[in-house]
Design an enzyme around this catalytic site. Structure first.
Site, mmCIF file in Angstrom:
data_model
loop_
_atom_site.group_PDB
_atom_site.id
_atom_site.type_symbol
_atom_site.label_atom_id
_atom_site.label_comp_id
_atom_site.label_asym_id
_atom_site.label_seq_id
_atom_site.Cartn_x
_atom_site.Cartn_y
_atom_site.Cartn_z
ATOM 1 N N GLN A 79 0.844 -1.184 0.000
ATOM 2 C CA GLN A 79 0.000 0.000 0.000
ATOM 3 C C GLN A 79 0.879 1.234 0.000
ATOM 4 O O GLN A 79 2.072 1.175 0.332
ATOM 5 C CB GLN A 79 -0.971 0.002 1.176
ATOM 6 N N LYS A 94 5.738 3.403 -0.990
ATOM 7 C CA LYS A 94 5.098 2.105 -1.208
ATOM 8 C C LYS A 94 5.705 1.091 -0.237
ATOM 9 O O LYS A 94 6.917 0.870 -0.236
ATOM 10 C CB LYS A 94 5.327 1.661 -2.651
ATOM 11 N N ASP A 226 1.763 -3.828 -16.823
ATOM 12 C CA ASP A 226 0.511 -3.719 -16.063
ATOM 13 C C ASP A 226 -0.131 -2.345 -16.279
ATOM 14 O O ASP A 226 -0.372 -1.607 -15.329
ATOM 15 C CB ASP A 226 0.806 -3.946 -14.576
#
Length: 343
Positions: A79, A94, A226
């Site tokens: 997160q 992060k 991604d």
């Protein structure tokens, strides 16, 4: 099924997200698991403090001038928190969830067992390869130093393009489990209302995005793996006017795919042949890319049109219904990640 994955967290959410992003699996899988893309739950910061102590030997307050314990985003493996460095620089931090490294081997073994069991119970199940592919990708994503390297490499590749922004990495506050990067703002690339409200033309955004990924594929041979809307932001630049009044911010550089020169050459030749409707060239480059006897259907798969209006598509329809989609072949949808890139 997706409810169970949310409760278990970690790699099972990641696995569900991976399957949901694939066009090669049955649509029932995609529709059921797609809800996992935006539903990763937050962890209490108290559970994450141990990560900073283990990685830096210091408390968060010693590392940052200010640090917001309330996360601004959550994913399957980590997160993100907002903070400020000692010099006042605003950053996004992060933080990997604790215990994932130890949990990884057990979860992968469990997934492999379940996949083999499904294949034994249901002979038509053809997706045992998913576990191996998933394992290979997650190993990369668990190492944030790899993500930092990918971000730096991509930033250098696009240094000439002022419309592409990659967050700067602060290496002194980054490790395998913590990644500290420049904080960047923007709206999701598919948020049309926000784009129009900011005075940004969605068509120009789409054009720039296509150009960015075409450059990655054909020029750099290093492609972001991604690129969902959560990882692509549009930032309105008030200092610029006209149609190019924005930047595209590319986030999450944990997963990239290297494309060899041989593949890129053939893929370039294929698209040239598709534009020129050169049937012989399409057939040759299609075979080079692993499409085999189905190379003649590539115009339909990639462009939605046939070279000849008299083309018989009955065999193509049968292919779509029975395709098993091994990793080394071109599959419906033509996604780069499922094409063999070894020269």
């Amino acid at each position: 099924m997706h409810t169970t994955m949310l409760e278990i967290r970690g790699f099972y959410i990641k696995a569900g997200q991976s399957v949901a992003s694939m066009h090669q699996v049955p649509k029932e899988f995609v529709s059921t698991l797609s809800v996992l893309q935006d539903k990763a739950s937050f962890w209490s910061f108290k559970d994450l403090e141990v990560v900073f102590l283990e990685e830096f030997g210091k408390d968060v307050k010693e590392l940052f001038e200010a640090f917001d314990e309330q996360p601004i985003a959550a994913a399957s493996l980590a997160q993100v928190h907002r903070g400020f460095l000692k010099n006042g620089q605003e950053v996004a931090v992060k933080v990997q969830y604790p215990g994932l490294q130890k949990q990884f081997a057990t979860d992968i073994a469990t997934m492999a067992f379940l996949s083999k069991a499904l294949a034994w119970i249901f002979p038509d199940y053809q997706f045992e390869w998913l576990v191996g592919e998933f394992e290979k990708n997650v190993v990369r994503e668990l190492d944030f130093t790899q993500e930092a390297d990918n971000a730096d490499r991509t930033a250098k590749s696009f240094a000439h393009n002022r419309n592409v922004r990659i967050p700067r990495i602060f290496r002194e506050l980054s490790t395998k489990r913590v990644l500290t990067m420049e904080f960047m703002e923007g709206c999701k690339i598919d948020d049309i209302k926000s784009l129009e409200k900011a005075g940004v033309d969605p068509k120009e955004v789409a054009s720039l995005l296509a150009a960015i990924f075409a450059e990655m594929i054909f020029c750099h041979g290093f492609v972001h793996g991604d690129p969902h809307p959560g990882n692509l932001l549009v930032h309105r630049d008030p200092s610029r006017s006209g149609k190019h009044n924005f930047d595209i911010v590319i986030l999450d550089h944990g997963l990239y795919r290297e494309l060899g020169e041989k593949f890129r050459t053939n893929y370039c030749r294929l698209w040239r042949a598709l534009i020129l409707l050169d049937a012989d060239e399409i057939s040759e480059t299609g075979r080079n890319l692993g499409a085999g006897q189905y190379a003649r259907y590539l115009p339909v798969i990639f462009t939605g049109r046939a070279i000849s209006r008299y083309e018989d598509f009955s065999e193509l329809i049968m292919l779509f219904r029975s395709i098993k989609c091994p990793r080394s072949s071109i599959c419906v949808g033509g996604e780069i990640p499922v094409v063999s890139t070894r020269s």
